[in-house]
Design a protein around this motif. Structure first.
Motif, PDB file in Angstrom:
ATOM      1  N   ASP A  80       0.829  -1.212   0.000  1.00 46.84           N
ATOM      2  CA  ASP A  80       0.000   0.000   0.000  1.00 46.84           C
ATOM      3  C   ASP A  80       0.862   1.260   0.000  1.00 46.84           C
ATOM      4  N   ASN A  81       1.936   1.208  -0.766  1.00 46.46           N
ATOM      5  CA  ASN A  81       2.832   2.352  -0.919  1.00 46.46           C
ATOM      6  C   ASN A  81       3.458   2.793   0.399  1.00 46.46           C
ATOM      7  N   THR A  82       3.616   1.837   1.318  1.00 43.97           N
ATOM      8  CA  THR A  82       4.148   2.152   2.646  1.00 43.97           C
ATOM      9  C   THR A  82       5.272   1.193   2.999  1.00 43.97           C
ATOM     10  N   ILE A  83       6.340   1.735   3.601  1.00 47.22           N
ATOM     11  CA  ILE A  83       7.489   0.935   3.998  1.00 47.22           C
ATOM     12  C   ILE A  83       7.869   1.266   5.437  1.00 47.22           C
ATOM     13  N   VAL A  84       8.317   0.263   6.180  1.00 48.91           N
ATOM     14  CA  VAL A  84       8.908   0.469   7.503  1.00 48.91           C
ATOM     15  C   VAL A  84      10.417   0.411   7.318  1.00 48.91           C
ATOM     16  N   LEU A  85      11.106   1.479   7.696  1.00 51.28           N
ATOM     17  CA  LEU A  85      12.552   1.567   7.522  1.00 51.28           C
ATOM     18  C   LEU A  85      13.263   1.600   8.866  1.00 51.28           C
ATOM     19  N   ALA A  86      14.342   0.841   8.980  1.00 54.53           N
ATOM     20  CA  ALA A  86      15.162   0.875  10.187  1.00 54.53           C
ATOM     21  C   ALA A  86      16.616   0.670   9.798  1.00 54.53           C
ATOM     22  N   PHE A  87      17.500   1.477  10.367  1.00 55.39           N
ATOM     23  CA  PHE A  87      18.931   1.333  10.142  1.00 55.39           C
ATOM     24  C   PHE A  87      19.531   0.505  11.269  1.00 55.39           C
ATOM     25  N   VAL A 171      13.126   8.519  -0.023  1.00 54.86           N
ATOM     26  CA  VAL A 171      11.899   7.713   0.000  1.00 54.86           C
ATOM     27  C   VAL A 171      10.660   8.607  -0.082  1.00 54.86           C
ATOM     28  N   ILE A 172      10.643   9.670   0.697  1.00 52.14           N
ATOM     29  CA  ILE A 172       9.502  10.593   0.695  1.00 52.14           C
ATOM     30  C   ILE A 172       9.403  11.299  -0.656  1.00 52.14           C
ATOM     31  N   LYS A 173      10.536  11.711  -1.189  1.00 50.07           N
ATOM     32  CA  LYS A 173      10.546  12.417  -2.481  1.00 50.07           C
ATOM     33  C   LYS A 173      10.008  11.538  -3.594  1.00 50.07           C
ATOM     34  N   GLU A 174      10.228  10.231  -3.479  1.00 48.03           N
ATOM     35  CA  GLU A 174       9.764   9.301  -4.497  1.00 48.03           C
ATOM     36  C   GLU A 174       8.302   8.901  -4.305  1.00 48.03           C
ATOM     37  N   GLY A 175       7.616   9.571  -3.367  1.00 48.66           N
ATOM     38  CA  GLY A 175       6.165   9.405  -3.259  1.00 48.66           C
ATOM     39  C   GLY A 175       5.688   8.246  -2.408  1.00 48.66           C
ATOM     40  N   MET A 176       6.476   7.859  -1.389  1.00 51.48           N
ATOM     41  CA  MET A 176       6.074   6.761  -0.532  1.00 51.48           C
ATOM     42  C   MET A 176       5.869   7.226   0.895  1.00 51.48           C
ATOM     43  N   ASP A 177       4.959   6.559   1.625  1.00 51.64           N
ATOM     44  CA  ASP A 177       4.802   6.782   3.057  1.00 51.64           C
ATOM     45  C   ASP A 177       5.819   5.913   3.784  1.00 51.64           C
ATOM     46  N   ALA A 178       6.298   6.390   4.933  1.00 51.43           N
ATOM     47  CA  ALA A 178       7.327   5.629   5.644  1.00 51.43           C
ATOM     48  C   ALA A 178       7.122   5.702   7.150  1.00 51.43           C
ATOM     49  N   LEU A 179       7.198   4.547   7.796  1.00 52.11           N
ATOM     50  CA  LEU A 179       7.292   4.476   9.255  1.00 52.11           C
ATOM     51  C   LEU A 179       8.760   4.245   9.560  1.00 52.11           C
ATOM     52  N   PHE A 180       9.380   5.226  10.169  1.00 54.02           N
ATOM     53  CA  PHE A 180      10.797   5.135  10.469  1.00 54.02           C
ATOM     54  C   PHE A 180      10.975   4.756  11.935  1.00 54.02           C
ATOM     55  N   SER A 181      11.822   3.770  12.199  1.00 54.44           N
ATOM     56  CA  SER A 181      11.986   3.308  13.573  1.00 54.44           C
ATOM     57  C   SER A 181      13.421   2.901  13.856  1.00 54.44           C
ATOM     58  N   ASP A 182      13.857   3.135  15.093  1.00 56.09           N
ATOM     59  CA  ASP A 182      15.092   2.516  15.568  1.00 56.09           C
ATOM     60  C   ASP A 182      14.802   1.051  15.854  1.00 56.09           C
ATOM     61  N   THR A 183      15.852   0.256  16.005  1.00 56.67           N
ATOM     62  CA  THR A 183      15.637  -1.184  16.212  1.00 56.67           C
ATOM     63  C   THR A 183      15.478  -1.571  17.678  1.00 56.67           C
ATOM     64  N   ASP A 184      15.550  -0.620  18.592  1.00 56.07           N
ATOM     65  CA  ASP A 184      15.306  -0.940  19.999  1.00 56.07           C
ATOM     66  C   ASP A 184      13.824  -0.788  20.352  1.00 56.07           C
ATOM     67  N   VAL A 185      12.980  -0.940  19.336  1.00 51.80           N
ATOM     68  CA  VAL A 185      11.527  -0.831  19.483  1.00 51.80           C
ATOM     69  C   VAL A 185      10.901  -2.205  19.265  1.00 51.80           C
ATOM     70  N   ALA A 186       9.895  -2.532  20.076  1.00 53.40           N
ATOM     71  CA  ALA A 186       9.088  -3.734  19.861  1.00 53.40           C
ATOM     72  C   ALA A 186       7.661  -3.287  19.561  1.00 53.40           C
ATOM     73  N   ILE A 187       7.129  -3.686  18.417  1.00 54.40           N
ATOM     74  CA  ILE A 187       5.773  -3.296  18.015  1.00 54.40           C
ATOM     75  C   ILE A 187       4.808  -4.388  18.464  1.00 54.40           C
ATOM     76  N   LEU A 188       3.868  -4.025  19.326  1.00 56.78           N
ATOM     77  CA  LEU A 188       2.959  -5.001  19.927  1.00 56.78           C
ATOM     78  C   LEU A 188       1.584  -5.012  19.283  1.00 56.78           C
ATOM     79  N   GLN A 189       1.243  -3.945  18.557  1.00 56.71           N
ATOM     80  CA  GLN A 189      -0.012  -3.891  17.805  1.00 56.71           C
ATOM     81  C   GLN A 189       0.274  -3.224  16.469  1.00 56.71           C
TER      82      GLN A 189
END
Length: 310
Positions: A80-87, A171-189
């Motif tokens: 859906d034109n969305t990416i989760v990015l983490a370095f 990524v934003i310039k190329e027309g995509m939505d992005a959820l940017f996160s560090d890797t010390d995050v745990a997504i529970l929902q």
């Protein structure tokens, strides 16, 4: 007498002639390299904070091959034109942070993520773990660096903190939505349903102390804005594109300024400063709608630390 004084000196020269020749050759090479770099720096247009950032002129011509290859990988994993990015890097991998981060998403069937490795060890490890991974050492360099001009004034974490915003801007310039996160995050929902319903340009994890102040604008004591650079959702709206273009410039300027002074580079401070109304007005960024995410749903480090006190 003169001969007796000179003889030991001449004997010493003969004994150590190889070392002396090596030292002379090394000195010559060093001077040559310095002279070459000096000529190159003079040939390179001088950088000034009031100019567009060091990538802007080249970015106007479109993506280069490195950025294009990266965007192909992003689009291949996006949903859906969305990416989760983490370095992440090898140091993170040794603490299993990217493992926990990726596994928390996979448990929720969130597969549109990409772990951007900053070194080959991390890439190899993450590939072995079966995670969506991308690595190209050239991606963390500016276009000038890839063309042979030395612009890198930082290293380690500082390099990642600076370059990840350059990458996010692409990524934003190329027309995509992005959820940017560090890797010390745990997504529970799964956060996407609520993030999308909010219909905002930007939504940040709040990183302040104490209760959130009215409008979620300032932390305890009325200090600086407390937006977290380690977790936020960005829509690809015109306002967001304009905002991150300005943030990219500010990051570049501050990194060079602080690294030259051997100061501390703080991307989070710069991001919060960039959200100030005065900054947005000065940089002519209009129509930007943003908020800080509710702390009871998006827990920050300060709250977790205080939960376990006593």
């Amino acid at each position: 007498r003169t001969d007796s004084v000179a003889r030991p000196f001449i004997t010493t020269l003969v004994m150590y002639r190889d070392h002396l020749l090596l030292a002379i050759v090394s000195l010559f090479l060093c001077v040559t390299v310095v002279a070459r770099d000096d000529l190159r720096s003079k040939a390179t247009p001088s950088w000034h904070p009031h100019r567009a950032n060091h990538q802007q002129d080249l970015q106007d011509e479109g993506l280069d091959e490195v950025e294009s290859a990266f965007m192909e990988a992003v689009k291949a994993k996006a949903i859906d034109n969305t990416i989760v990015l983490a370095f992440t890097n090898w140091g993170d991998c040794q603490t299993l942070m990217p493992d926990n981060f990726a596994q928390s998403m996979l448990a929720l069937n969130i597969t549109n993520y990409l772990l951007v490795a900053t070194d080959q060890k991390a890439k190899t490890y993450l590939d072995c773990r079966g995670f969506n991974t991308y690595y190209d050492e050239r991606l963390l360099k500016s276009k000038e660096e890839r063309m042979g001009f030395n612009q890198d004034l930082s290293s380690g974490y500082h390099l990642i903190a600076l370059k990840r915003f350059n990458v996010l801007s692409i990524v934003i310039k190329e027309g995509m939505d992005a959820l940017f996160s560090d890797t010390d995050v745990a997504i529970l929902q799964n956060p996407f349903p609520k993030l999308r319903r909010a219909n905002l340009d930007l939504q940040f994890l709040w990183d302040g102390k104490g209760p959130i102040q009215p409008k979620g604008m300032r932390g305890e004591g009325g200090g600086e804005l407390q937006s977290n650079a380690g977790f936020f959702f960005a829509r690809n709206s015109p306002a967001v594109k304009a905002f991150f273009a300005e943030v990219d410039k500010e990051m570049d300027f501050e990194a060079k300024l602080r690294m030259n002074k051997r100061g501390k580079f703080n991307d989070q401070e710069i991001l919060s400063h960039s959200l100030e109304p005065a900054f947005l007005k000065r940089r002519r960024v209009t129509g930007l709608k943003w908020k800080l995410l509710p702390r009871d749903e998006y827990v920050n480090g300060w709250l977790v630390k205080n939960m376990f006190k006593g």
